[in-house]
Design a protein around this motif. Structure first.
Motif, PDB file in Angstrom:
ATOM      1  N   ILE A  22       0.848  -1.190   0.000  1.00  0.00           N
ATOM      2  CA  ILE A  22       0.000   0.000   0.000  1.00  0.00           C
ATOM      3  C   ILE A  22       0.884   1.240   0.000  1.00  0.00           C
ATOM      4  N   MET A  26      -2.145   6.203   0.532  1.00  0.00           N
ATOM      5  CA  MET A  26      -3.285   5.365   0.863  1.00  0.00           C
ATOM      6  C   MET A  26      -3.316   5.030   2.350  1.00  0.00           C
ATOM      7  N   PRO A  61       2.672  -2.289   5.944  1.00  0.00           N
ATOM      8  CA  PRO A  61       2.516  -1.802   4.564  1.00  0.00           C
ATOM      9  C   PRO A  61       3.423  -2.469   3.534  1.00  0.00           C
TER      10      PRO A  61
END
Length: 374
Positions: A22, A26, A61
């Motif tokens: 990600i 975001m 992430p």
């Protein structure tokens, strides 16, 4: 955000830690209660330790194959939605500062790159008005840069001096980037601007300690640069961007905005070509002082209750309601930036756009680096 993939990600987070590829922007869309850890290994150490651990929803992430047996892996692509970043920006501002490049760290980045990559020529193109959203699809893959303060070109203190941490001055930094590069072997510098040093304090600050040539167009600057010996040289250019369309223009079309963005990109590519032709290991950078909120594209802009100031998107005195504004203290000055979509004063009738406040469109600008001959 109503995107179904994002909704499914939130559902997965309710069930346990999730690893997902990600982007930083975001991540800003996530609810404030979601804890974001840099990697799965840190989470494992935390969970397996003797101390109590948080039961907050936890996101890593990136996907680490070593821990796929232990944590959920979310493999769906999550479409980028600017409006979602905008909605969460004020609440995730501390995270944005931690995760993203900010305008006051641009000079650090360039100086560090020069040391570690061995550049012998460097160019920085400063654009007056260009949002990240305008340039995010460029092939150079711009990095989002947070304007960590009022999204303006510059600010003056009560005594008339330029505030060194706001706008373009904050990008160039203290000591100025040209002087810092001198310490790492880039011993010459040249500046190009529409403004003269003698008649503009901002220009004097931005181009402190370097020869400055006033030009009437970006083409004149690029023509001159193409004739310069660039070994061991830093070139700093100021170019008008979308700010010129936003002010003193009652109406601006999306086609005009797009054409201006395309022209900026063409100038960047020409600058890349000039440095590539030298054969020197070089880097060309581009960034901006702020983006623009266009009246025609943001019809929900309006006066916020209790907000009154001389500028539509921020104020420097008083105590505006905290649910409508965010305070920034910079160089002894306090700025209250209005959250989107609030205004503290009507946008001038002859302006097609505005900036200065806190929003995705104003507060994120592109940071581009193109390396050549490496």
């Amino acid at each position: 955000m109503t995107d179904s993939a994002f909704t499914r990600l939130l559902g997965a987070l309710d069930r346990g830690p999730v690893m997902v590829e990600i982007t930083q922007l975001m991540m800003l869309c996530l609810p404030p209660d979601v804890e974001i850890l840099p990697d799965a290994e840190e989470l494992v150490e935390h969970l397996d330790g003797a101390t109590p651990h948080s039961e907050k929803p936890t996101l890593i992430p990136r996907v680490d194959s070593r821990y796929e047996h232990r944590f959920q892996v979310f493999r769906e692509s999550i479409p980028f939605q600017p409006i979602s970043v905008n909605q969460m920006l004020a609440d995730r501002l501390a995270d944005a500062r931690r995760w993203l490049l900010t305008h006051r760290s641009v000079a650090d980045r360039i100086a560090s790159d020069t040391i570690h990559r061995g550049y012998r020529a460097i160019a920085l193109l400063l654009v007056d008005g260009l949002g990240y959203d305008d340039a995010r699809l460029w092939p150079e893959a711009p990095e989002p840069c947070l304007i960590d303060g009022p999204s303006v070109t510059y600010s003056a203190a009560e005594d008339g001096t330029v505030v060194p941490t706001v706008g373009f001055p904050g990008i160039v930094g203290i000591p100025p980037l040209a002087r810092r590069l001198l310490d790492v072997g880039i011993r010459r510098s040249f500046g190009f601007s529409y403004w003269s040093r003698e008649r503009n304090e901002v220009s004097a600050h931005l181009f402190e300690g370097m020869p400055l040539r006033r030009v009437t167009s970006i083409n004149e600057a690029l023509d001159t640069i193409s004739q310069l010996p660039l070994e061991g040289t830093y070139v700093q250019l100021l170019r008008e961007g979308l700010d010129g369309l936003a002010h003193s223009r009652r109406e601006v079309t999306e086609r005009e905005i797009g054409a201006t963005v395309d022209a900026i990109h063409e100038d960047l590519r020409r600058l890349v070509g000039i440095l590539a032709a030298t054969g020197l290991p070089s880097a060309i950078y581009l960034t901006a002082d702020h983006g623009i909120l266009w009246k025609a594209l943001h019809p929900d802009l309006g006066l916020g209750e209790g907000l009154r100031s001389s500028h539509p998107r921020y104020q420097r005195d008083g105590n505006p309601p905290p649910d409508l504004s965010v305070a920034f203290c910079l160089s002894g000055q306090t700025y209250s930036l209005y959250r989107y979509p609030y205004l503290g004063a009507a946008i001038r009738a002859n302006d097609s756009g505005v900036h200065g406040g806190l929003s995705y469109w104003e507060s994120f600008v592109p940071f581009v680096r193109v390396e050549v001959n490496l």
